[in-house]
Design an enzyme around this catalytic site. Structure first.
Site, PDB file in Angstrom:
ATOM      1  CB  ALA A 224     -91.960 103.602  27.300  1.00 22.30           C
TER       2      ALA A 224
ATOM      3  N   GLY B 244     -91.577 104.178  22.411  1.00 24.58           N
ATOM      4  CA  GLY B 244     -92.576 104.695  22.893  1.00 24.58           C
ATOM      5  C   GLY B 244     -92.985 106.289  22.320  1.00 24.58           C
TER       6      GLY B 244
ATOM      7  CD  GLU C 130     -93.112 101.406  20.727  1.00 27.59           C
ATOM      8  OE1 GLU C 130     -92.751 101.774  21.331  1.00 27.59           O
ATOM      9  OE2 GLU C 130     -93.412 100.893  20.606  1.00 27.59           O
TER      10      GLU C 130
ATOM     11  CD  GLU D 286     -88.523 100.875  22.079  1.00 23.47           C
ATOM     12  OE1 GLU D 286     -87.569 100.425  20.773  1.00 23.47           O
ATOM     13  OE2 GLU D 286     -89.806 101.020  21.919  1.00 23.47           O
TER      14      GLU D 286
HETATM   15  N1  CAA Z   1     -87.512 107.750  30.298  1.00 25.50           N
HETATM   16  C1  CAA Z   1     -87.147 108.647  31.222  1.00 25.50           C
HETATM   17  N2  CAA Z   1     -86.404 109.957  31.049  1.00 25.50           N
HETATM   18  C2  CAA Z   1     -85.615 110.325  30.191  1.00 25.50           C
HETATM   19  C3  CAA Z   1     -85.845 109.001  28.772  1.00 25.50           C
HETATM   20  C4  CAA Z   1     -86.975 108.003  28.952  1.00 25.50           C
HETATM   21  N3  CAA Z   1     -87.765 107.085  27.659  1.00 25.50           N
HETATM   22  N4  CAA Z   1     -85.576 109.708  27.719  1.00 25.50           N
HETATM   23  C5  CAA Z   1     -84.076 110.562  28.070  1.00 25.50           C
HETATM   24  N5  CAA Z   1     -84.596 111.203  29.112  1.00 25.50           N
HETATM   25  C6  CAA Z   1     -84.335 111.678  30.672  1.00 25.50           C
HETATM   26  C7  CAA Z   1     -83.184 111.728  30.725  1.00 25.50           C
HETATM   27  O1  CAA Z   1     -83.265 110.702  31.724  1.00 25.50           O
HETATM   28  C8  CAA Z   1     -82.399 112.982  31.174  1.00 25.50           C
HETATM   29  O2  CAA Z   1     -83.343 113.254  32.618  1.00 25.50           O
HETATM   30  P1  CAA Z   1     -81.652 113.457  33.556  1.00 25.50           P
HETATM   31  O3  CAA Z   1     -81.731 114.765  33.774  1.00 25.50           O
HETATM   32  O4  CAA Z   1     -83.028 113.363  34.822  1.00 25.50           O
HETATM   33  O5  CAA Z   1     -80.719 112.695  34.019  1.00 25.50           O
HETATM   34  C9  CAA Z   1     -82.870 114.415  30.174  1.00 25.50           C
HETATM   35  O6  CAA Z   1     -84.497 113.285  29.930  1.00 25.50           O
HETATM   36  C10 CAA Z   1     -82.975 114.379  29.480  1.00 25.50           C
HETATM   37  O7  CAA Z   1     -82.075 113.090  29.048  1.00 25.50           O
HETATM   38  P2  CAA Z   1     -80.811 112.818  28.276  1.00 25.50           P
HETATM   39  O8  CAA Z   1     -79.360 114.172  29.167  1.00 25.50           O
HETATM   40  O9  CAA Z   1     -80.231 111.804  28.283  1.00 25.50           O
HETATM   41  O10 CAA Z   1     -80.453 113.343  27.431  1.00 25.50           O
HETATM   42  P3  CAA Z   1     -79.263 113.966  25.630  1.00 25.50           P
HETATM   43  O11 CAA Z   1     -79.375 114.650  24.887  1.00 25.50           O
HETATM   44  O12 CAA Z   1     -77.738 113.544  26.071  1.00 25.50           O
HETATM   45  O13 CAA Z   1     -79.836 112.386  24.745  1.00 25.50           O
HETATM   46  C11 CAA Z   1     -81.407 110.782  24.256  1.00 25.50           C
HETATM   47  C12 CAA Z   1     -81.132 112.209  24.350  1.00 25.50           C
HETATM   48  C13 CAA Z   1     -80.651 110.459  22.970  1.00 25.50           C
HETATM   49  C14 CAA Z   1     -83.165 110.958  23.854  1.00 25.50           C
HETATM   50  C15 CAA Z   1     -81.352 110.189  25.226  1.00 25.50           C
HETATM   51  O14 CAA Z   1     -81.850 110.660  26.282  1.00 25.50           O
HETATM   52  C16 CAA Z   1     -81.983 108.718  25.518  1.00 25.50           C
HETATM   53  O15 CAA Z   1     -81.073 107.670  24.872  1.00 25.50           O
HETATM   54  N6  CAA Z   1     -83.124 107.955  25.824  1.00 25.50           N
HETATM   55  C17 CAA Z   1     -84.019 107.147  25.919  1.00 25.50           C
HETATM   56  C18 CAA Z   1     -84.468 106.569  24.867  1.00 25.50           C
HETATM   57  C19 CAA Z   1     -84.897 105.226  24.986  1.00 25.50           C
HETATM   58  O16 CAA Z   1     -84.206 104.507  24.764  1.00 25.50           O
HETATM   59  N7  CAA Z   1     -86.251 105.108  24.536  1.00 25.50           N
HETATM   60  C20 CAA Z   1     -87.075 104.028  24.716  1.00 25.50           C
HETATM   61  C21 CAA Z   1     -87.547 104.024  26.181  1.00 25.50           C
HETATM   62  S1  CAA Z   1     -88.191 102.483  26.565  1.00 25.50           S
HETATM   63  C22 CAA Z   1     -89.717 102.250  25.065  1.00 25.50           C
HETATM   64  O17 CAA Z   1     -89.990 103.013  24.430  1.00 25.50           O
HETATM   65  C23 CAA Z   1     -90.482 100.613  25.433  1.00 25.50           C
HETATM   66  C24 CAA Z   1     -91.454 101.307  24.222  1.00 25.50           C
HETATM   67  O18 CAA Z   1     -91.783 100.249  23.604  1.00 25.50           O
HETATM   68  C25 CAA Z   1     -92.922 101.679  24.991  1.00 25.50           C
END
Ligand code: CAA
Length: 258
Positions: A66, A109, A112, A132
């Site tokens: 998400a 998400g 999911e 999460e």
């Molecule tokens: N939401 C918003 N933006 C996101 C995102 C997310 N879930 N995941 C990645 N992005 C964005 C980053 O912020 C980044 O944007 P900027 O260039 O503007 O900074 C861009 O995508 C590229 O990401 P990274 O620079 O972080 O890429 P990376 O290769 O270094 O890392 C990753 C990849 C490990 C997937 C890392 O992006 C990450 O940890 N993402 C979040 C994963 C996460 O926590 N997901 C759960 C979200 S909460 C949820 O999903 C609730 C639910 O149950 C519904």
């Protein structure tokens, strides 16, 4: 088909394709994406020319969860009264088979969303996880429930409580994916699988999907009664007569979806 803001939509034969298309944000699922996916999937579901749907992601992610930036400032009451992820229920209600072609990160998400689909085809480079817990929250689009059902309570608990990411091979061993294929063959394999399903008799495909879903939601006796009823009802289709005649005559069936 209308133009969508966050997804690409196209039709390949009888297979409808939905490609999440915010690669700069690793296809993070914001409210617009949820809405776009649901509307496109419902359009394919209602279209008699479509027999299966594929969801995949552009770039190096299926979906990295998400959209954290969209949610960050909300209160608990905002999330609750806004019924934040409720629209995904309309994707789960789609009657035609949905294949997730997981090309990269399927986190939070994203994992999911894959688990809302009927079949999960994973590239050998795919990564799954429910991170999460690292954000001070928990899975919110069904992850705690669907992951436990898919891979068992103990492995699900480990992934949900630690946020550890697993690769496609471990996801395969755990039973989270239907099949793993080389990354460069993923889209062709998804299309081939969609073609295969879309060539079957649609009434039997719809019944089969409905019953697999029932098996996840109902006690065994109820599921078996439901199966018996749907199995019997298919004997009133022309396709059942055609399918069985084709077997006897040693030829391929020509289904008419009725
Ligand atoms: N939401 C918003 N933006 C996101 C995102 C997310 N879930 N995941 C990645 N992005 C964005 C980053 O912020 C980044 O944007 P900027 O260039 O503007 O900074 C861009 O995508 C590229 O990401 P990274 O620079 O972080 O890429 P990376 O290769 O270094 O890392 C990753 C990849 C490990 C997937 C890392 O992006 C990450 O940890 N993402 C979040 C994963 C996460 O926590 N997901 C759960 C979200 S909460 C949820 O999903 C609730 C639910 O149950 C519904």
């Amino acid at each position: 088909m209308i133009d969508f803001e966050t997804i690409l939509v196209d039709t390949r034969g009888r297979v409808g394709w939905i490609t999440l298309n915010r690669p700069e944000a690793l296809n993070a699922l914001n409210a617009q994406t949820m809405h776009d996916v649901v509307i496109a999937a419902e359009q394919f579901d209602a279209d008699p020319g479509i027999g299966a749907i594929v969801i995949t992601g552009a770039g190096r992610a299926f979906a990295a969860g998400a959209d954290i930036k969209e949610m960050e400032d909300r209160t608990g009451l905002d999330m609750r009264l806004g019924n934040y992820f409720a629209e995904w229920g309309r994707l789960v209600a789609v009657r035609k088979p949905v294949i997730a072609a997981v090309n990269g990160f399927a986190l939070g998400g994203g994992c999911e969303l894959a688990m809302m689909c009927d079949i999960i085809l994973a590239a050998d480079t795919a990564k799954f996880g429910q991170p999460e817990i690292n954000l001070g929250v928990i899975p919110g689009m069904g992850g705690s429930q669907r992951l436990a059902r898919a891979i068992g309570a103990y492995k699900a608990a480990e992934l949900v409580l630690t946020g550890r990411m697993i690769d496609a091979a471990e996801a395969d061993r755990a039973g989270l994916v239907s099949r793993v294929v080389p990354a460069d063959a993923l889209l062709d394999e998804a299309q081939a699988m969609g073609d295969t399903i879309a060539a079957k008799s649609l009434p039997s495909v719809l019944a089969a999907k409905e019953l697999i879903r029932t098996s996840l939601e109902s006690p065994l006796a109820e599921g078996l009664r439901h199966e018996a009823a749907l199995f019997a009802s298919l004997f009133d289709t022309r396709d059942q007569k055609e399918g069985m005649a084709a077997f006897r005559e040693k030829r391929q069936p020509a289904f008419e979806n009725r």
